[in-house]
Design an enzyme around this catalytic site. Structure first.
Site, PDB file in Angstrom:
ATOM      1  N   HIS A 241       0.850  -1.188   0.000  1.00 22.04           N
ATOM      2  CA  HIS A 241       0.000   0.000   0.000  1.00 22.04           C
ATOM      3  C   HIS A 241       0.884   1.235   0.000  1.00 22.04           C
ATOM      4  CE1 HIS A 241      -2.995   2.987   1.365  1.00 22.04           C
ATOM      5  NE2 HIS A 241      -3.891   2.152   0.889  1.00 22.04           N
ATOM      6  N   GLU A 296      -7.726  -4.160  -0.760  1.00 17.46           N
ATOM      7  CA  GLU A 296      -8.273  -4.652  -2.017  1.00 17.46           C
ATOM      8  C   GLU A 296      -8.319  -6.181  -2.058  1.00 17.46           C
ATOM      9  OE1 GLU A 296      -6.106  -2.083  -2.014  1.00 17.46           O
ATOM     10  OE2 GLU A 296      -7.414  -0.498  -2.799  1.00 17.46           O
TER      11      GLU A 296
END
Length: 355
Positions: A241, A296
């Site tokens: 991330h 995600e």
């Protein structure tokens, strides 16, 4: 100079704090883990909205009626959705919501109805009308799929909606604040934010996670497939991330929510094997750099397990994030300050003129 505005403070907010070094997401004084899976969508939205958005305390009792009012507004427009993608259909419907009078609850209800109707239309299914007496998560899940979810499914979906509600000054939220600072109106701020979310660098990551699971197919293939992908220099979708240097807290709450759906007709066991294989491979190939699963990864798994079409992942995210967009837009409006950053000119200068 910070590119992409990284590290630049553009606003002060009471709404959310993202601590990438510690792996924390704080919403109005609460850790995400205290809210997701424990509070309803309406309760967390009201928490975000308190002292910022008018009538926040009445949200639980009025959101169902707001969905019904949105349906009445959208119903004549539904034939126009033919040929549109789900996200484009959602944008089209929300563009029909007026800025005045400003109605935050109405806009939040409209986002949910627009999302469900646009996704149904994009998948050649008839849009369904809302039920004012149902909870927001339960009603949206029914309108999305055409059948009500059981308790575990609704709980998992509601956990996702809460986890996606707000996440600092991301691209779409910043867009909402910029538009709100011009006093353009609340609906305009949300439609603009939706346009920013449509870009694949912001709202489109969960779908490729499922593409990766498709390619791996079986747990026994995970190690070899991931090693080969890393050797080719490919990014492992759902890992790492831009902000979080440790585990993404949203991934933790979503993984817990997904665990309640284990044993059904889904790919949870495969995803868990891919997660472990990916973490081991990244530790070998990129020592000293922690790359964990992000939101995600388990978003894709959760929404797929709930039988939501991939083309609907970004619209569903938008329906949840609308609560945060509205809060940020209203907070920005309270400052009365137009957002107008400066730029640094790096183009050519005029040639000096002869005397």
């Amino acid at each position: 100079m910070a590119t992409g505005l990284d590290g630049v403070i553009a606003a002060q907010t009471r709404l959310s704090h993202v601590d990438g070094e510690a792996g924390r997401l704080i919403l109005r004084g609460f850790e995400l883990e205290q809210l997701a899976g424990h509070w309803t969508f309406e309760e967390v939205a009201a928490l975000l909205w308190q002292d910022i958005v008018p009538h926040a305390a009445d949200l639980a009792g009025s959101l169902g009626q707001a969905r019904c009012a949105a349906w009445q507004r959208f119903h004549p427009l539904l034939p126009q959705l033919a040929g549109m993608s789900a996200i484009e259909g959602m944008r089209f419907l929300l563009a029909a919501v007026p800025d005045e009078p400003a109605d935050a609850t109405g806009l939040l209800g409209a986002a949910g109805v627009a999302m469900a109707a646009a996704l149904r239309a994009a998948t050649n299914a008839a849009p369904l009308s809302p039920n004012a007496d149902a909870g927001h998560a339960a009603d949206l899940l029914r309108m999305l799929r055409g059948q009500a979810g059981d308790a575990s499914e609704v709980r998992a979906f509601e956990t996702y909606l809460v986890a996606a509600m707000d996440h600092g000054l991301n691209a779409s939220t910043f867009t909402a604040r910029v538009v709100a600072s011009t006093e353009a109106g609340l609906a305009s701020a949300v439609v603009a934010a939706l346009g920013a979310l449509k870009g694949p660098l912001h709202g489109g990551a969960p779908g490729p996670v499922l593409d990766m699971l498709d390619a791996i197919a079986e747990a026994a293939n995970a190690d070899a497939w991931i090693d080969a992908a890393i050797a080719r220099g490919e990014r492992l979708m759902g890992f790492g991330h831009r902000i979080y240097r440790v585990r993404d807290p949203r991934a933790d709450v979503l993984k817990h929510a997904v665990s309640g759906l284990r044993g059904r007709d889904n790919r949870i066991a495969l995803a868990e094997a891919v997660e472990q294989a990916g973490l081991k491979a990244l530790a070998r190939h990129k020592p000293g750099r922690r790359l964990d699963v992000n939101t995600e990864f388990y978003t894709a798994l959760l929404l797929e397990a709930l039988a939501i079409a991939r083309c609907g992942f970004t619209p569903v995210f938008a329906a949840a994030r609308t609560a945060g967009w509205i809060a940020h837009a209203c907070e920005q409006q309270q400052t009365g300050r137009l957002l107008r950053p400066a730029s640094q000119y790096i183009g050519p200068w005029p040639e000096p003129q002869a005397a």
